[in-house]
Design a protein around this motif. Structure first.
Motif, PDB file in Angstrom:
ATOM      1  N   GLU B 149      -5.914  -0.635   9.839  1.00  0.00           N
ATOM      2  CA  GLU B 149      -4.758  -1.423  10.281  1.00  0.00           C
ATOM      3  C   GLU B 149      -3.430  -0.883   9.751  1.00  0.00           C
ATOM      4  N   GLY B 150      -3.483   0.114   8.900  1.00  0.00           N
ATOM      5  CA  GLY B 150      -2.252   0.763   8.463  1.00  0.00           C
ATOM      6  C   GLY B 150      -1.406  -0.041   7.490  1.00  0.00           C
ATOM      7  N   PHE B 151      -2.025  -0.967   6.751  1.00  0.00           N
ATOM      8  CA  PHE B 151      -1.273  -1.688   5.710  1.00  0.00           C
ATOM      9  C   PHE B 151      -0.957  -0.727   4.567  1.00  0.00           C
ATOM     10  N   THR B 152       0.201  -0.909   3.938  1.00  0.00           N
ATOM     11  CA  THR B 152       0.490  -0.145   2.725  1.00  0.00           C
ATOM     12  C   THR B 152      -0.327  -0.740   1.579  1.00  0.00           C
ATOM     13  N   TYR B 153      -0.382  -0.005   0.449  1.00  0.00           N
ATOM     14  CA  TYR B 153      -1.100  -0.542  -0.714  1.00  0.00           C
ATOM     15  C   TYR B 153      -0.439  -1.845  -1.185  1.00  0.00           C
ATOM     16  N   ASP B 154       0.901  -1.891  -1.134  1.00  0.00           N
ATOM     17  CA  ASP B 154       1.603  -3.104  -1.575  1.00  0.00           C
ATOM     18  C   ASP B 154       1.274  -4.291  -0.667  1.00  0.00           C
ATOM     19  N   GLU B 155       1.272  -4.040   0.642  1.00  0.00           N
ATOM     20  CA  GLU B 155       0.936  -5.127   1.586  1.00  0.00           C
ATOM     21  C   GLU B 155      -0.509  -5.591   1.394  1.00  0.00           C
ATOM     22  N   THR B 156      -1.397  -4.619   1.185  1.00  0.00           N
ATOM     23  CA  THR B 156      -2.811  -4.962   0.981  1.00  0.00           C
ATOM     24  C   THR B 156      -2.971  -5.796  -0.289  1.00  0.00           C
ATOM     25  N   ALA B 157      -2.235  -5.401  -1.329  1.00  0.00           N
ATOM     26  CA  ALA B 157      -2.271  -6.164  -2.580  1.00  0.00           C
ATOM     27  C   ALA B 157      -1.799  -7.598  -2.345  1.00  0.00           C
ATOM     28  N   GLU B 158      -0.762  -7.740  -1.528  1.00  0.00           N
ATOM     29  CA  GLU B 158      -0.221  -9.078  -1.217  1.00  0.00           C
ATOM     30  C   GLU B 158      -1.253  -9.906  -0.445  1.00  0.00           C
ATOM     31  N   VAL B 159      -1.923  -9.275   0.517  1.00  0.00           N
ATOM     32  CA  VAL B 159      -2.926  -9.984   1.327  1.00  0.00           C
ATOM     33  C   VAL B 159      -4.069 -10.475   0.441  1.00  0.00           C
ATOM     34  N   LEU B 160      -4.528  -9.616  -0.467  1.00  0.00           N
ATOM     35  CA  LEU B 160      -5.726  -9.930  -1.250  1.00  0.00           C
ATOM     36  C   LEU B 160      -5.408 -10.603  -2.581  1.00  0.00           C
ATOM     37  N   GLY B 161      -4.119 -10.659  -2.941  1.00  0.00           N
ATOM     38  CA  GLY B 161      -3.750 -11.280  -4.213  1.00  0.00           C
ATOM     39  C   GLY B 161      -4.220 -10.475  -5.406  1.00  0.00           C
ATOM     40  N   ILE B 162      -4.152  -9.141  -5.293  1.00  0.00           N
ATOM     41  CA  ILE B 162      -4.554  -8.258  -6.396  1.00  0.00           C
ATOM     42  C   ILE B 162      -3.417  -7.269  -6.661  1.00  0.00           C
ATOM     43  N   ALA B 163      -3.562  -6.469  -7.722  1.00  0.00           N
ATOM     44  CA  ALA B 163      -2.513  -5.500  -8.068  1.00  0.00           C
ATOM     45  C   ALA B 163      -2.609  -4.273  -7.162  1.00  0.00           C
ATOM     46  N   PRO B 164      -1.473  -3.626  -6.855  1.00  0.00           N
ATOM     47  CA  PRO B 164      -1.519  -2.401  -6.046  1.00  0.00           C
ATOM     48  C   PRO B 164      -2.422  -1.317  -6.656  1.00  0.00           C
ATOM     49  N   GLY B 165      -2.473  -1.256  -7.988  1.00  0.00           N
ATOM     50  CA  GLY B 165      -3.348  -0.283  -8.648  1.00  0.00           C
ATOM     51  C   GLY B 165      -4.822  -0.547  -8.340  1.00  0.00           C
ATOM     52  N   THR B 166      -5.156  -1.821  -8.190  1.00  0.00           N
ATOM     53  CA  THR B 166      -6.539  -2.176  -7.855  1.00  0.00           C
ATOM     54  C   THR B 166      -6.857  -1.770  -6.419  1.00  0.00           C
ATOM     55  N   VAL B 167      -5.860  -1.906  -5.527  1.00  0.00           N
ATOM     56  CA  VAL B 167      -6.055  -1.444  -4.148  1.00  0.00           C
ATOM     57  C   VAL B 167      -6.355   0.054  -4.165  1.00  0.00           C
ATOM     58  N   ARG B 168      -5.564   0.793  -4.949  1.00  0.00           N
ATOM     59  CA  ARG B 168      -5.727   2.249  -5.003  1.00  0.00           C
ATOM     60  C   ARG B 168      -7.131   2.609  -5.506  1.00  0.00           C
ATOM     61  N   SER B 169      -7.577   1.956  -6.563  1.00  0.00           N
ATOM     62  CA  SER B 169      -8.895   2.318  -7.099  1.00  0.00           C
ATOM     63  C   SER B 169     -10.022   1.863  -6.169  1.00  0.00           C
ATOM     64  N   ARG B 170      -9.823   0.721  -5.476  1.00  0.00           N
ATOM     65  CA  ARG B 170     -10.859   0.288  -4.528  1.00  0.00           C
ATOM     66  C   ARG B 170     -10.932   1.223  -3.323  1.00  0.00           C
ATOM     67  N   MET B 171      -9.791   1.764  -2.921  1.00  0.00           N
ATOM     68  CA  MET B 171      -9.797   2.718  -1.817  1.00  0.00           C
ATOM     69  C   MET B 171     -10.598   3.964  -2.199  1.00  0.00           C
ATOM     70  N   LYS B 172     -10.365   4.453  -3.406  1.00  0.00           N
ATOM     71  CA  LYS B 172     -11.089   5.653  -3.846  1.00  0.00           C
ATOM     72  C   LYS B 172     -12.588   5.388  -3.881  1.00  0.00           C
ATOM     73  N   ARG B 173     -12.948   4.300  -4.508  1.00  0.00           N
ATOM     74  CA  ARG B 173     -14.375   4.008  -4.656  1.00  0.00           C
ATOM     75  C   ARG B 173     -15.002   3.675  -3.305  1.00  0.00           C
ATOM     76  N   GLY B 174     -14.266   2.934  -2.473  1.00  0.00           N
ATOM     77  CA  GLY B 174     -14.781   2.587  -1.144  1.00  0.00           C
ATOM     78  C   GLY B 174     -15.055   3.823  -0.316  1.00  0.00           C
ATOM     79  N   ARG B 175     -14.128   4.779  -0.364  1.00  0.00           N
ATOM     80  CA  ARG B 175     -14.319   6.001   0.418  1.00  0.00           C
ATOM     81  C   ARG B 175     -15.485   6.824  -0.126  1.00  0.00           C
ATOM     82  N   THR B 176     -15.602   6.878  -1.456  1.00  0.00           N
ATOM     83  CA  THR B 176     -16.717   7.625  -2.040  1.00  0.00           C
ATOM     84  C   THR B 176     -18.044   6.990  -1.657  1.00  0.00           C
TER      85      THR B 176
END
Lengths: 78, 195
Positions: B149-176
């Motif tokens: 859907e093309g959300f930025t990390y900041d927008e994703t953090a806002e949607v999920l109520g988590i920190a942008p750093g957590t979005v970044r680490s979940r993206m890495k782990r999710g892709r792996t």
């Protein structure tokens, strides 16, 4: 200014690069410089790009008409 | 803004994002009818709380956050599928890719460095969706929001109520994890095996 970064640093940066989250011009230049000169990292980036494109193409959905009608009915009551 | 103007603004926003909302709802619930219910419920809840939207330019993350909260509070509880709890959910910001890769087998790392391009070209859509649906929810959600859907990390953090750093680490782990699932589907894996 371009610095020589290693593969480990490039790997750490490349998801952010692919997601458009690497916004510092120097970091982008360093990353692209490394990718241009490292066959292994270039290959990984290409594969990640291919996978991202396949995910985007596959997981995009149009909402069904029944849902659109349902939401339109809902909105009439607002 | 009058009620009519607000309603027009809201209706246009829903119209603009309904396909995207349905796509995300479908990957969250994994059932068509549940996804439709989730979107409809989110639209109703969003209208009821339209006054909480302070910045109208943030309509998209705002309505997706309402939909995600609705999923968490209502649909996830009703789900008959267990919530996966055996994975590190990427809450640790030092959960870097290098350490993730150290957890993987040598065979996977060799393949991951240079998987067959043909494999991606021939990968069936349903196999890819199956792989996505089998990701633990925390990773599946960020991959869909960012990748699809093309959300930025900041927008994703806002949607999920988590920190942008957590979005970044979940993206890495999710892709792996996604690549590991696809690796298990690679051609030739089961060749030569007889029942």
């Amino acid at each position: 200014m371009k610095h020589d970064i290693g593969c480990l640093q490039a790997i750490e940066a490349f998801y952010a690069y692919l997601d458009g989250e690497l916004d510092d011009p120097d970091s982008i230049a360093d990353f692209e410089h490394h990718a241009d000169h490292c066959r292994s990292c270039f290959s990984r980036i290409e594969i990640e790009r291919a996978l991202n494109q396949r995910i985007q193409k596959t997981a995009k959905h149009s909402s069904p008409e029944v849902l659109r009608d349902r939401v339109a009915e809902l909105m009439k009551r607002f | 803004m009058t009620h009519v103007d607000t309603k027009a603004f809201f209706g246009a926003g829903v119209e603009r994002h309904i396909d995207s909302m349905y796509g995300v709802a479908l990957r969250l619930t994994r059932v068509n009818t549940d996804a439709e219910d989730l979107v409809a419920e989110a639209v109703a809840k969003a209208w009821a709380s339209i006054d909480t939207l302070s910045d109208r330019a943030r309509f998209r993350p705002w309505i997706f956050r309402i939909m995600h909260n609705t999923f968490v509070s209502d649909y996830r509880k009703k789900s008959i599928r267990p919530i996966e709890a055996s994975f590190n959910d990427g809450e640790n910001d030092d959960d870097d890719l290098a350490s993730l890769l150290n957890e993987q087998s040598d065979d996977f790392l060799v393949w991951w460095s240079n998987p067959e391009r043909e494999f991606f070209n021939n990968l069936l859509g349903e196999k890819l969706l199956e792989a996505l649906d089998n990701l633990p929810e925390a990773f599946r959600t960020v991959v869909i929001l960012v990748n699809v859907e093309g959300f930025t990390y900041d927008e994703t953090a806002e949607v999920l109520g988590i920190a942008p750093g957590t979005v970044r680490s979940r993206m890495k782990r999710g892709r792996t994890l996604l690549q590991k699932v696809l690796w298990d589907q690679r051609p030739g894996l089961h060749e030569g095996k007889r029942p």
